[in-house]
Design an enzyme around this catalytic site. Structure first.
Site, PDB file in Angstrom:
ATOM      1  N   TYR A  62       0.865  -1.135   0.054  1.00  0.00           N
ATOM      2  CA  TYR A  62      -0.064   0.082  -0.037  1.00  0.00           C
ATOM      3  C   TYR A  62       0.793   1.243  -0.076  1.00  0.00           C
ATOM      4  O   TYR A  62       0.754   2.285  -0.920  1.00  0.00           O
ATOM      5  CB  TYR A  62      -1.025   0.113   1.410  1.00  0.00           C
ATOM      6  CG  TYR A  62      -1.905   0.973   1.363  1.00  0.00           C
ATOM      7  CD1 TYR A  62      -2.841   1.433   0.185  1.00  0.00           C
ATOM      8  CD2 TYR A  62      -1.552   2.296   2.374  1.00  0.00           C
ATOM      9  CE1 TYR A  62      -3.551   2.557   0.323  1.00  0.00           C
ATOM     10  CE2 TYR A  62      -2.770   3.328   2.274  1.00  0.00           C
ATOM     11  CZ  TYR A  62      -3.192   3.475   1.291  1.00  0.00           C
ATOM     12  OH  TYR A  62      -4.151   4.824   1.365  1.00  0.00           O
ATOM     13  N   GLY A  91      -3.927  11.496   6.485  1.00  0.00           N
ATOM     14  CA  GLY A  91      -3.487  10.291   7.797  1.00  0.00           C
ATOM     15  C   GLY A  91      -4.962   9.513   7.773  1.00  0.00           C
ATOM     16  O   GLY A  91      -5.644   9.291   6.972  1.00  0.00           O
TER      17      GLY A  91
HETATM   18  N1  NAP Z   1      -9.393   6.255   4.799  1.00  0.00           N
HETATM   19  C1  NAP Z   1      -8.057   6.569   5.125  1.00  0.00           C
HETATM   20  O1  NAP Z   1      -7.574   6.531   6.327  1.00  0.00           O
HETATM   21  C2  NAP Z   1      -7.189   6.876   3.825  1.00  0.00           C
HETATM   22  C3  NAP Z   1      -6.070   7.752   4.227  1.00  0.00           C
HETATM   23  C4  NAP Z   1      -5.151   8.212   2.956  1.00  0.00           C
HETATM   24  C5  NAP Z   1      -5.733   8.117   1.835  1.00  0.00           C
HETATM   25  N2  NAP Z   1      -6.735   7.483   1.563  1.00  0.00           N
HETATM   26  C6  NAP Z   1      -7.155   7.235   0.250  1.00  0.00           C
HETATM   27  O2  NAP Z   1      -8.287   7.757  -0.027  1.00  0.00           O
HETATM   28  C7  NAP Z   1      -9.118   6.841  -1.090  1.00  0.00           C
HETATM   29  C8  NAP Z   1     -10.531   6.664  -0.732  1.00  0.00           C
HETATM   30  O3  NAP Z   1     -10.477   5.609   0.255  1.00  0.00           O
HETATM   31  P1  NAP Z   1     -11.664   5.796   1.363  1.00  0.00           P
HETATM   32  O4  NAP Z   1     -11.118   5.949   2.752  1.00  0.00           O
HETATM   33  O5  NAP Z   1     -12.842   6.668   1.086  1.00  0.00           O
HETATM   34  O6  NAP Z   1     -12.048   4.192   1.416  1.00  0.00           O
HETATM   35  P2  NAP Z   1     -13.561   3.499   0.860  1.00  0.00           P
HETATM   36  O7  NAP Z   1     -14.587   4.356   1.705  1.00  0.00           O
HETATM   37  O8  NAP Z   1     -13.190   2.061   1.160  1.00  0.00           O
HETATM   38  O9  NAP Z   1     -13.817   4.024  -0.487  1.00  0.00           O
HETATM   39  C9  NAP Z   1     -13.051   3.543  -1.597  1.00  0.00           C
HETATM   40  C10 NAP Z   1     -13.610   3.659  -2.760  1.00  0.00           C
HETATM   41  O10 NAP Z   1     -12.688   3.176  -3.908  1.00  0.00           O
HETATM   42  C11 NAP Z   1     -13.437   2.462  -4.753  1.00  0.00           C
HETATM   43  N3  NAP Z   1     -12.914   1.313  -5.619  1.00  0.00           N
HETATM   44  C12 NAP Z   1     -12.064   0.458  -5.039  1.00  0.00           C
HETATM   45  N4  NAP Z   1     -11.603  -0.298  -5.745  1.00  0.00           N
HETATM   46  C13 NAP Z   1     -11.922   0.063  -7.134  1.00  0.00           C
HETATM   47  C14 NAP Z   1     -12.155  -0.215  -8.456  1.00  0.00           C
HETATM   48  N5  NAP Z   1     -11.112  -1.358  -8.969  1.00  0.00           N
HETATM   49  N6  NAP Z   1     -12.732   0.195  -9.543  1.00  0.00           N
HETATM   50  C15 NAP Z   1     -13.444   1.642  -9.213  1.00  0.00           C
HETATM   51  N7  NAP Z   1     -13.566   1.966  -7.778  1.00  0.00           N
HETATM   52  C16 NAP Z   1     -12.907   1.334  -6.884  1.00  0.00           C
HETATM   53  C17 NAP Z   1     -14.741   2.012  -4.094  1.00  0.00           C
HETATM   54  O11 NAP Z   1     -15.884   1.815  -4.795  1.00  0.00           O
HETATM   55  P3  NAP Z   1     -16.596   0.298  -5.022  1.00  0.00           P
HETATM   56  O12 NAP Z   1     -16.326  -0.620  -4.048  1.00  0.00           O
HETATM   57  O13 NAP Z   1     -17.992   0.767  -5.672  1.00  0.00           O
HETATM   58  O14 NAP Z   1     -15.667   0.162  -6.494  1.00  0.00           O
HETATM   59  C18 NAP Z   1     -14.788   2.981  -2.968  1.00  0.00           C
HETATM   60  O15 NAP Z   1     -15.886   3.846  -3.486  1.00  0.00           O
HETATM   61  C19 NAP Z   1      -8.213   5.755  -1.513  1.00  0.00           C
HETATM   62  O16 NAP Z   1      -7.427   6.014  -2.422  1.00  0.00           O
HETATM   63  C20 NAP Z   1      -7.117   5.635  -0.192  1.00  0.00           C
HETATM   64  O17 NAP Z   1      -6.018   4.992  -0.461  1.00  0.00           O
HETATM   65  C21 NAP Z   1      -7.749   6.848   2.750  1.00  0.00           C
END
Ligand code: NAP
Length: 247
Positions: free
Chosen positions: A147, A178
């Protein structure tokens, strides 16, 4: 300020978490939003909160499908957000199949979306492309290997895009949070909700709305301003490995 009224915005990963909140806030600011993800019922839930939005059911790993669906759109703003982590095993114990899924989504998926959408912005010589990086693209942590590697790659893509597209009129931004409380940890721990909840125990994490607000702020700056990098932490998180928890 740059107005978002009637601007066409694309948000990948709009079915959940940061992407869903960002879509809602962009719609509130006047944008028409295209919502991308794989889970149609959850995309429809986001759509019900975003007047004037449309849904495209799409797996960002599928380069041809992404090109077919997104390249005809006359976009003004892209939030390249879809991403995930799987597992937190030490590197020697990791699962190569899961590694491939994470790399294919977080790196190839981001590239596929860039390839399909940047020409529309270049043509009109303006627009915004926002990457969802992470503090994991700046620091590593035990069990974060693949990751963290993918988020370091996203940071490299952000930096390279700025150089390769200098003078194009397109503004590039990376938003690197974060810990944010979303489905991220539930997905990472393969549906183990107790383990996911433990990540946020004794801490007030960032919310998806906090991150969405930062994104909307960045893309609404005046045309001569480009907010490049936003790093945001929960107040209790000093680094990827140091979190102060209430006891
Ligand atoms: N939460 C944290 O702590 C955090 C921190 C830093 C950065 N981030 C980043 O923020 C972004 C969003 O994450 P989140 O925290 O909001 O998590 P989340 O609630 O699990 O959302 C992830 C989203 O990505 C989509 N996704 C995953 N695989 C996909 C695929 N193959 N094709 C199309 N859509 C896909 C999912 O949609 P479907 O399931 O409908 O496909 C979902 O809408 C990510 O890039 C993550 O790395 C998160």
């Amino acid at each position: 300020m740059t107005s978002l009224t009637d601007r066409l915005a694309l948000v990948t990963g709009a079915s959940s978490g940061i992407g869903a909140s960002t879509a809602v806030q962009l719609a509130r600011a006047g944008a028409r939003v295209v919502l991308v993800g794989r889970d149609r019922p959850r995309l429809e839930q986001t759509r019900s909160r975003c007047p004037g939005s449309t849904v495209i059911e799409l797996d960002v790993r599928d380069a041809r499908a992404v090109e077919r669906a997104l390249s005809p759109l006359d976009l003004d703003l892209i939030v390249n957000n879809a991403g995930l982590a799987l597992g937190s095993d030490k590197l020697p114990e990791g699962d190569p199949e899961e590694w491939s899924t994470v790399v294919a989504t977080n790196v190839n998926g981001v590239l596929n979306v860039m390839h399909a959408t940047l020409p529309a912005l270049v043509k009109k010589q303006r627009g915004d492309h926002v990457f969802l990086g992470s503090v994991a693209g700046r620091q590593v942590y035990p069990g974060g290997s693949v990751y963290c590697a993918t988020k370091h790659a996203v940071r490299a893509l952000y930096e390279t895009a700025r150089l390769d597209m200098a003078g194009s009129g397109v503004r590039f931004t990376t938003v690197d949070p974060g810990m944010v409380q979303t489905d991220f940890s539930r997905v990472r721990f393969r549906g183990d909700t107790a383990r996911a909840a433990a990540v946020y125990q004794g801490v007030t994490p960032l919310t998806p709305d906090d991150v969405a607000e930062a994104i909307v702020w960045a893309v609404t700056r005046p045309a001569h301003v480009n907010i490049g990098e936003i790093v945001m932490w929960a107040a209790a998180q000093a680094s990827t490995t140091v979190v102060t928890r209430r006891t």
